[in-house]
Design a protein around this motif. Structure first.
Motif, mmCIF file in Angstrom:
data_model
loop_
_atom_site.group_PDB
_atom_site.id
_atom_site.type_symbol
_atom_site.label_atom_id
_atom_site.label_comp_id
_atom_site.label_asym_id
_atom_site.label_seq_id
_atom_site.Cartn_x
_atom_site.Cartn_y
_atom_site.Cartn_z
ATOM 1 N N TYR A 183 -9.140 148.033 -31.674
ATOM 2 C CA TYR A 183 -7.893 148.771 -31.506
ATOM 3 C C TYR A 183 -7.539 149.493 -32.798
ATOM 4 C CZ TYR A 183 -3.106 149.653 -29.936
ATOM 5 O OH TYR A 183 -1.930 150.250 -29.554
ATOM 6 N N ILE A 184 -7.043 150.716 -32.686
ATOM 7 C CA ILE A 184 -6.656 151.485 -33.866
ATOM 8 C C ILE A 184 -5.239 151.095 -34.282
ATOM 9 C CG2 ILE A 184 -6.277 153.783 -34.822
ATOM 10 C CD1 ILE A 184 -8.259 154.856 -32.769
ATOM 11 N N LYS A 185 -5.107 150.615 -35.493
ATOM 12 C CA LYS A 185 -3.815 150.155 -35.969
ATOM 13 C C LYS A 185 -2.783 151.286 -35.934
ATOM 14 C CE LYS A 185 -1.713 147.681 -39.847
ATOM 15 N NZ LYS A 185 -1.962 147.061 -41.176
ATOM 16 N N GLY A 186 -1.612 150.978 -35.374
ATOM 17 C CA GLY A 186 -0.535 151.963 -35.286
ATOM 18 C C GLY A 186 -0.575 152.815 -34.049
ATOM 19 N N ASN A 187 -1.664 152.763 -33.296
ATOM 20 C CA ASN A 187 -1.748 153.563 -32.067
ATOM 21 C C ASN A 187 -0.909 152.930 -30.949
ATOM 22 O OD1 ASN A 187 -3.361 155.503 -33.153
ATOM 23 N ND2 ASN A 187 -4.990 155.328 -31.618
ATOM 24 N N SER A 188 -0.639 153.740 -29.957
ATOM 25 C CA SER A 188 0.118 153.249 -28.807
ATOM 26 C C SER A 188 -0.834 152.897 -27.666
ATOM 27 C CB SER A 188 1.131 154.297 -28.342
ATOM 28 O OG SER A 188 0.450 155.460 -27.911
ATOM 29 N N PHE A 189 -0.333 152.130 -26.740
ATOM 30 C CA PHE A 189 -1.060 151.821 -25.524
ATOM 31 C C PHE A 189 -0.085 151.958 -24.355
ATOM 32 C CE2 PHE A 189 0.852 147.857 -26.863
ATOM 33 C CZ PHE A 189 1.308 147.287 -25.687
ATOM 34 N N GLN A 190 -0.616 152.087 -23.168
ATOM 35 C CA GLN A 190 0.225 152.116 -21.973
ATOM 36 C C GLN A 190 -0.165 150.946 -21.070
ATOM 37 O OE1 GLN A 190 -0.442 155.401 -19.210
ATOM 38 N NE2 GLN A 190 -2.339 155.946 -20.255
ATOM 39 N N TYR A 191 0.826 150.439 -20.361
ATOM 40 C CA TYR A 191 0.532 149.321 -19.479
ATOM 41 C C TYR A 191 1.445 149.369 -18.264
ATOM 42 C CZ TYR A 191 4.751 146.610 -20.654
ATOM 43 O OH TYR A 191 6.047 146.173 -20.783
ATOM 44 N N ARG A 192 1.007 148.692 -17.227
ATOM 45 C CA ARG A 192 1.818 148.509 -16.024
ATOM 46 C C ARG A 192 1.534 147.117 -15.450
ATOM 47 N NH1 ARG A 192 -0.974 152.479 -11.429
ATOM 48 N NH2 ARG A 192 -3.112 151.688 -11.608
ATOM 49 N N THR A 193 2.433 146.653 -14.602
ATOM 50 C CA THR A 193 2.328 145.310 -14.052
ATOM 51 C C THR A 193 1.931 145.382 -12.585
ATOM 52 O OG1 THR A 193 4.004 144.526 -15.599
ATOM 53 C CG2 THR A 193 3.579 143.139 -13.687
ATOM 54 N N LEU A 194 1.067 144.470 -12.192
ATOM 55 C CA LEU A 194 0.531 144.441 -10.830
ATOM 56 C C LEU A 194 1.227 143.336 -10.041
ATOM 57 C CD1 LEU A 194 -1.599 145.806 -12.701
ATOM 58 C CD2 LEU A 194 -3.354 144.883 -11.185
ATOM 59 N N TYR A 195 1.592 143.664 -8.810
ATOM 60 C CA TYR A 195 2.333 142.739 -7.958
ATOM 61 C C TYR A 195 1.628 142.534 -6.613
ATOM 62 C CZ TYR A 195 6.525 143.199 -10.910
ATOM 63 O OH TYR A 195 7.420 143.169 -11.957
ATOM 64 N N LYS A 196 1.762 141.309 -6.105
ATOM 65 C CA LYS A 196 1.431 141.006 -4.703
ATOM 66 C C LYS A 196 2.604 140.226 -4.142
ATOM 67 C CE LYS A 196 -3.425 141.282 -3.635
ATOM 68 N NZ LYS A 196 -4.558 140.595 -2.984
ATOM 69 N N PRO A 197 3.393 140.839 -3.256
ATOM 70 C CA PRO A 197 4.602 140.178 -2.759
ATOM 71 C C PRO A 197 4.331 138.987 -1.851
ATOM 72 C CG PRO A 197 4.213 142.219 -1.582
ATOM 73 C CD PRO A 197 3.209 142.185 -2.695
#
Length: 236
Positions: free
Chosen positions: A204-218
């Motif tokens: 991972y590049i220090k100081g860089n951003s990442f994107q994430y999302r959460t997965l659901y199963k109701p």
């Protein structure tokens, strides 16, 4: 003694006549129900399971007994309108599984009424199952799992993300970032318990951003995975 015998015989005659009258009355009642022919019932389906999805629903059921079953028909309601579908089945010597998939269903709770038929049109008693179809309303209220901390390891050149606990319907997180070779990486962090959990992002590049999302199963039987919107973060 002779008088007593006649009394006993008389009493028995009265009882027998009453029983015959009662039986005749019962037969008359029974005849009323079978005046158009004897009612023949086919065995109903067994072990019906609902599999909810994104504007769709799957159903499975077992045919355990009664080799006469040749068709399964399902009725359900949507928006005040009743709809139905049916499927021909070919019985084997084993337990058979019948599956249905209903697409383009509006979000909501449905009751599916299921009948089995033989080739002569004789029908089983009803078997039903209730299932919930999910859609835009459900997706709109999904939120990302909260990040507890993010740290960077200079020696390993990796980032560690720690999450707070989450509900039982959360099944994981999807993280996207660019590594120090310029390659996009996608990491899937499986959610195994309601406790805090961590995931490591290598190179991972220090100081860089990442994107994430959460997965659901109701629902544990859900045939679709639902996603929250992507969110951006930086480490550290």
């Amino acid at each position: 003694m002779r008088v007593r015998k006649y009394s006993i015989y008389g009493a028995m005659l009265v009882i027998s006549s009453a029983m015959l009258f009662a039986c005749s009355k019962m037969n008359a009642t029974y005849d009323e129900f079978i005046k158009d022919g004897e009612v023949i019932y086919i065995a109903k389906v067994d072990s019906v399971t609902a599999y909810p999805g994104n504007n769709r629903m799957g159903l499975s059921m077992l045919l355990i007994s009664d080799p006469r079953i040749s068709k399964v028909k399902i009725y359900w309601s949507a928006g005040g309108q009743t709809d139905s579908t049916e499927k021909a089945v070919q019985r084997t010597d084993n337990i058979d599984t019948v599956r249905f998939l209903f697409n383009k269903l509006a979000e909501g709770t449905y009751t599916f009424n299921i009948y089995s038929y033989d080739k002569a049109g004789h029908r089983s008693v009803k078997n039903d199952v209730i299932g919930t179809v999910y859609g835009e309303r459900y997706i709109a209220q999904l939120v990302n799992r909260t990040i507890k901390s993010g740290t960077y390891n200079d020696v390993a050149q990796s980032a560690t993300i720690k999450w707070f606990g989450a509900g039982a319907d959360v099944i994981g997180q999807e993280i996207i970032y660019t590594d120090n070779l310029g390659m996009q990486q996608k990491v899937y962090a499986k959610h195994e318990s309601a406790a805090d959990s961590t995931v490591v992002l290598p190179v991972y590049i220090k100081g860089n951003s990442f994107q994430y999302r959460t997965l659901y199963k109701p629902d544990p039987n859900a045939i679709d995975t639902f996603y929250s919107n992507y969110e951006y973060r930086q480490v550290p």
